[in-house]
Write an enzyme that holds these catalytic residues in place. Structure first.
Site, PDB file in Angstrom:
ATOM      1  N   SER A 106      14.653  -8.387   6.638  1.00  0.00           N
ATOM      2  CA  SER A 106      15.430  -7.793   7.729  1.00  0.00           C
ATOM      3  C   SER A 106      16.930  -7.868   7.474  1.00  0.00           C
ATOM      4  O   SER A 106      17.413  -8.726   6.740  1.00  0.00           O
ATOM      5  CB  SER A 106      15.133  -8.518   9.046  1.00  0.00           C
ATOM      6  OG  SER A 106      13.757  -8.479   9.332  1.00  0.00           O
TER       7      SER A 106
HETATM    8  N1  SAH Z   1      10.593 -12.671   7.833  1.00  0.00           N
HETATM    9  C1  SAH Z   1      10.602 -11.916   6.600  1.00  0.00           C
HETATM   10  C2  SAH Z   1      10.487 -10.426   6.886  1.00  0.00           C
HETATM   11  C3  SAH Z   1       9.282  -9.883   6.217  1.00  0.00           C
HETATM   12  S1  SAH Z   1       8.781  -8.270   6.705  1.00  0.00           S
HETATM   13  C4  SAH Z   1      11.799 -12.254   5.755  1.00  0.00           C
HETATM   14  O1  SAH Z   1      12.677 -13.012   6.204  1.00  0.00           O
HETATM   15  O2  SAH Z   1      11.880 -11.782   4.635  1.00  0.00           O
HETATM   16  C5  SAH Z   1       7.320  -8.655   7.625  1.00  0.00           C
HETATM   17  C6  SAH Z   1       6.239  -9.370   6.898  1.00  0.00           C
HETATM   18  O3  SAH Z   1       5.119  -9.471   7.780  1.00  0.00           O
HETATM   19  C7  SAH Z   1       5.720  -8.682   5.646  1.00  0.00           C
HETATM   20  O4  SAH Z   1       5.855  -9.542   4.559  1.00  0.00           O
HETATM   21  C8  SAH Z   1       4.253  -8.393   5.954  1.00  0.00           C
HETATM   22  O5  SAH Z   1       3.410  -8.508   4.834  1.00  0.00           O
HETATM   23  C9  SAH Z   1       3.942  -9.442   7.001  1.00  0.00           C
HETATM   24  N2  SAH Z   1       2.803  -9.163   7.870  1.00  0.00           N
HETATM   25  C10 SAH Z   1       2.418  -7.968   8.397  1.00  0.00           C
HETATM   26  N3  SAH Z   1       1.327  -8.132   9.170  1.00  0.00           N
HETATM   27  C11 SAH Z   1       1.017  -9.462   9.138  1.00  0.00           C
HETATM   28  C12 SAH Z   1      -0.004 -10.256   9.744  1.00  0.00           C
HETATM   29  N4  SAH Z   1      -0.950  -9.722  10.521  1.00  0.00           N
HETATM   30  N5  SAH Z   1      -0.008 -11.582   9.501  1.00  0.00           N
HETATM   31  C13 SAH Z   1       0.937 -12.148   8.703  1.00  0.00           C
HETATM   32  N6  SAH Z   1       1.922 -11.443   8.101  1.00  0.00           N
HETATM   33  C14 SAH Z   1       1.968 -10.118   8.323  1.00  0.00           C
END
Ligand code: SAH
Length: 205
Positions: A52
């Site tokens: 993000s």
């Molecule tokens: N917090 C992260 C942002 C990652 S984007 C950072 O600081 O980089 C969101 C993430 O959520 C992705 O990596 C995606 O694979 C994950 N995601 C999506 N659906 C999910 C679920 N049901 N359970 C766990 N992770 C999930």
């Protein structure tokens, strides 16, 4: 980044600003994107996911009202950056990621930066169900968008706990769900956002 993108907007919590100044964002960004690590935008990471925008990380962290010793669940470890910021505030973090590859890379970076086993717990799995064995949480930060607020996450908040979550499909908004008492909740909408969809058991709509 901290002055121009955060303090000049509405990030006023000095502890959040300090944490954002300390965590080396470039370490969480793929090699090819390093030059843009501190720019005012989200960036691609592996598995078609994104880290993000710094402002969004800071705003979600500020809304979570994390204190030293808070127990915080993160859904969507991704690069591990948000988890590091939460840990830097003194929280003990439980973070779930559905892609094993992302979790493995995040683990390596987090451990290397000193966010050890006792500060950030990582698990590969579906965050739709939360992390019941570690509940209740003082705060839950969700970084992928489900079509509606997952009931299990509300159930895993302690009374007074706060869930910060993007909700929606085409049009998403950031919401704060506060568990008031006995499972009663108060919900507020904060601002429009654009997150990757929550997958796994999250219903499609
Ligand atoms: N917090 C992260 C942002 C990652 S984007 C950072 O600081 O980089 C969101 C993430 O959520 C992705 O990596 C995606 O694979 C994950 N995601 C999506 N659906 C999910 C679920 N049901 N359970 C766990 N992770 C999930």
């Amino acid at each position: 980044m901290v002055q121009e993108q955060l303090a000049s907007r509405d990030i006023s919590d000095a502890r959040v600003l300090a944490a954002m100044a300390v965590v080396p964002r470039h370490r969480f960004v793929p090699e090819a994107m390093r030059a843009h690590a501190y720019s005012d935008s989200p960036l691609p990471i592996a598995c078609d996911q994104t880290i993000s925008q710094p402002y969004v990380v800071a705003a979600m962290t500020q809304l979570a009202r994390v204190q030293p010793g808070s127990r915080v669940l993160e859904v969507g470890t991704g690069s591990g950056y948000q988890a590091a910021v939460l840990a830097e505030l003194g929280a003990e973090v439980w973070s779930i990621e559905i892609h094993a590859e992302l979790s493995a890379v995040a683990e390596e970076v987090l451990r290397d930066l000193g966010y050890g086993e006792g500060r950030v717990h990582l698990r590969v799995g579906d965050g739709w169900a939360g992390w019941p064995e570690a509940a209740p949480f003082d705060a839950i930060v969700v970084t992928a968008a489900p079509p509606f607020v997952p009931p299990a996450l509300v159930a895993q908040l302690r009374d007074g706990g706060r869930l910060v979550i993007p909700v929606g499909v085409a049009d998403q908004e950031l919401r704060v769900v506060t568990r008031v008492h006995d499972g009663q909740v108060r919900e507020e909408s904060v601002f429009p956002v654009r997150f990757v969809p929550m997958t796994g058991g999250a219903p499609r709509r």
